[in-house]
Design an enzyme around this catalytic site. Structure first.
Site, PDB file in Angstrom:
ATOM      1  N   ALA A   3      35.322  36.749   0.372  1.00 16.53           N
ATOM      2  CA  ALA A   3      36.156  37.120  -0.716  1.00 16.53           C
ATOM      3  C   ALA A   3      37.656  37.490  -0.504  1.00 16.53           C
ATOM      4  CB  ALA A   3      35.072  38.502  -1.282  1.00 16.53           C
ATOM      5  N   ALA A   4      38.392  37.557  -1.221  1.00 16.05           N
ATOM      6  CA  ALA A   4      40.125  37.897  -1.262  1.00 16.05           C
ATOM      7  C   ALA A   4      39.812  39.302  -0.589  1.00 16.05           C
ATOM      8  CB  ALA A   4      40.577  37.403  -2.438  1.00 16.05           C
ATOM      9  N   CYS A   5      38.987  40.077  -1.465  1.00 18.03           N
ATOM     10  CA  CYS A   5      39.058  41.560  -1.259  1.00 18.03           C
ATOM     11  C   CYS A   5      38.882  42.172   0.297  1.00 18.03           C
ATOM     12  CB  CYS A   5      38.127  42.279  -2.175  1.00 18.03           C
ATOM     13  SG  CYS A   5      36.376  41.853  -2.152  1.00 18.03           S
ATOM     14  N   HIS A   6      38.155  41.003   0.830  1.00 21.63           N
ATOM     15  CA  HIS A   6      37.604  41.359   2.202  1.00 21.63           C
ATOM     16  C   HIS A   6      38.703  40.762   3.501  1.00 21.63           C
ATOM     17  CE1 HIS A   6      33.247  41.331   0.662  1.00 21.63           C
ATOM     18  NE2 HIS A   6      34.104  42.455   0.518  1.00 21.63           N
TER      19      HIS A   6
END
Length: 460
Positions: free
Chosen positions: A401-404
């Site tokens: 995920a982009a948030c990770h």
């Protein structure tokens, strides 16, 4: 002696201009940075016409220093790239670009006004609302536009807490059933949700605003078990939020079955209503999504996950009438042309090349998976996901995920929660294909990965 080069990043996408010819065609991919403009200071020795080495400092004025794995795909930027990160974001369809351009030119007015530009804006918004509603099988009045999926998810959690308080207050005043009102509102979700659910719920928990149960998914199927969700329900449960499909594994969750079971509980007169929400960001455009079949009260929609703009929407089943919706801010005022066979071909080619060295982190017995998502690890001590992607010449993908993405070489908590061993999860790469992916792209990517693995194992 070094000199400073400014790079100005454009608005909310990957388009940016380079003001200095020293960098030639070596463009740096920032990913999807949610900022309007960033100035990057890059120290380059005047005697060099190539990029500075990775040991040189690269610093954003906002205070972040980029590490090796942040500088994804700097080498050989003249090589044609192959995009396989469709679960992170998708390119805009030409029709979408044209529609946005037309709206910016002709519909700039206030839609609450009656002059021409305002009336045009109101008409376009109305048509858009109808289109989004048709996509999920709802009504136009059920669609609330948001800035993105994060706002939509936060709006649901905020509403659940507000509805709990108001329902308890009303029950006490009317001396009606108050079962569940003593104590804090309780939220049930899973341990593999998007951060906009996970972190918001953790914030409520830390601040003493709500109790939260994070139901673990099965480490065999990577799905949450319906019985585990039902068992987590308490008298004060006000919301159940379970994503429709996971963004890293692609596993499809049993949302419809959960809603059917909870609907029976909601018919009991002595208890408070449990609201039902699913984050469908990854499912839309890949599988059929129909709100009436699912039985949800809320469904999160994210445009840039299916070739639309970077905005979101929230389906609410009869907002303010059948289903509560409370504002957080105050102020004025389906499978379209998708080709699932490509993913199967990709997995076959990976298996042919890497044989017993490959581990598919998106294969779980008894679980349906999105038709475009392949989460894979190539086993080996020097083959961490970020290292592989940083070395690939052509592949554009992500570790999850982009948030990770800022977590570097730490293994994804989602994969760990799904039972993937830590040494395997650390090597994970998420390959997600889209409408433009061709078999030739798959062949090129697999060859790119094969060469990359040989290089990393030779140099480490």
């Amino acid at each position: 002696m070094g000199k400073t080069i400014e790079i100005r990043v454009g608005t909310f996408d990957n388009n940016f201009s380079i003001d200095c010819p020293t960098l030639h065609d070596n463009l740096i991919s920032f990913g999807k940075m949610p900022i309007l403009y960033v100035t990057m200071v890059y120290h380059v020795f005047a005697s060099r016409s190539r990029m500075a080495s990775k040991s040189d400092d690269i610093t954003l004025v906002m205070g972040r220093t980029f590490t090796d794995h942040d500088l994804h795909h700097i080498p050989d930027m003249n090589v044609d790239r192959i995009y396989m990160d469709y679960n992170a974001t998708t390119p805009l369809e030409p029709e979408v670009v044209q529609a946005v351009s037309d709206a910016l030119r002709d519909a700039w007015g206030n839609p609450s006004s009656n002059y021409v530009a305002g009336a045009t804006a109101k008409s376009i918004i109305s048509q858009s609302r109808q289109s989004v509603a048709r996509m999920v099988g709802g009504k136009s009045e059920d669609i609330v536009f948001t800035s993105g999926g994060t706002e939509a998810n936060n709006l649901v959690l905020h509403t659940a807490l507000e509805h709990f308080k108001k329902s308890c207050r009303a029950a006490e005043q009317s001396e009606g059933p108050t079962n569940g009102c003593p104590g804090l509102p309780h939220i049930v979700t899973t341990n593999v949700e998007h951060d906009s659910i996970k972190l918001t719920a953790e914030h409520f928990l830390a601040d003493g605003k709500a109790d939260v149960t994070f139901v673990p998914v099965s480490k065999v199927t990577a799905r949450v078990d319906v019985e585990d969700i039902i068992a987590a329900i308490r008298p004060n449960t006000c919301l159940i939020s379970v994503m429709l499909a996971n963004n890293e594994t692609g596993v499809i969750m049993p949302v419809q079955e959960i809603c059917q079971r909870v609907d029976l509980l909601n018919k009991q007169p002595e208890r408070l209503r449990i609201l039902l929400h699913t984050d469908a960001a990854q499912a839309l455009g890949k599988i059929s999504v129909e709100v009436q079949e699912l039985g949800v009260d809320y469904l999160t929609i994210v445009g840039h996950k299916f070739y639309g703009p970077r905005i979101g929407a929230l389906y609410v089943n009869g907002p303010g009438r059948r289903t509560p919706l409370y504002p957080m801010l105050f102020g004025g005022g389906q499978e379209r042309n998708f080709r699932p066979g490509i993913k199967l071909y990709l997995e076959e080619r990976l298996q042919d090349v890497f044989r017993d060295r490959i581990r598919f982190n998106s294969h779980y017995p008894g679980s349906d998976v999105l038709p475009n998502t392949c989460n894979v690890s190539i086993l080996g001590p020097a083959l961490q996901g970020w290292r592989v992607l940083s070395t690939c010449r052509r592949l554009l993908a992500s570790v999850g995920a982009a948030c990770h993405s800022a977590s570097g070489n730490r293994a994804s908590h989602i994969l760990l929660n799904c039972g993937v061993p830590s040494e395997v999860a650390a090597n994970a790469v998420r390959l997600s294909v889209g409408r433009e992916t061709a078999r030739a792209d798959v062949d090129a990517v697999v060859e790119d990965l094969r060469e990359t693995v040989q290089l990393l194992e030779k140099t480490n």
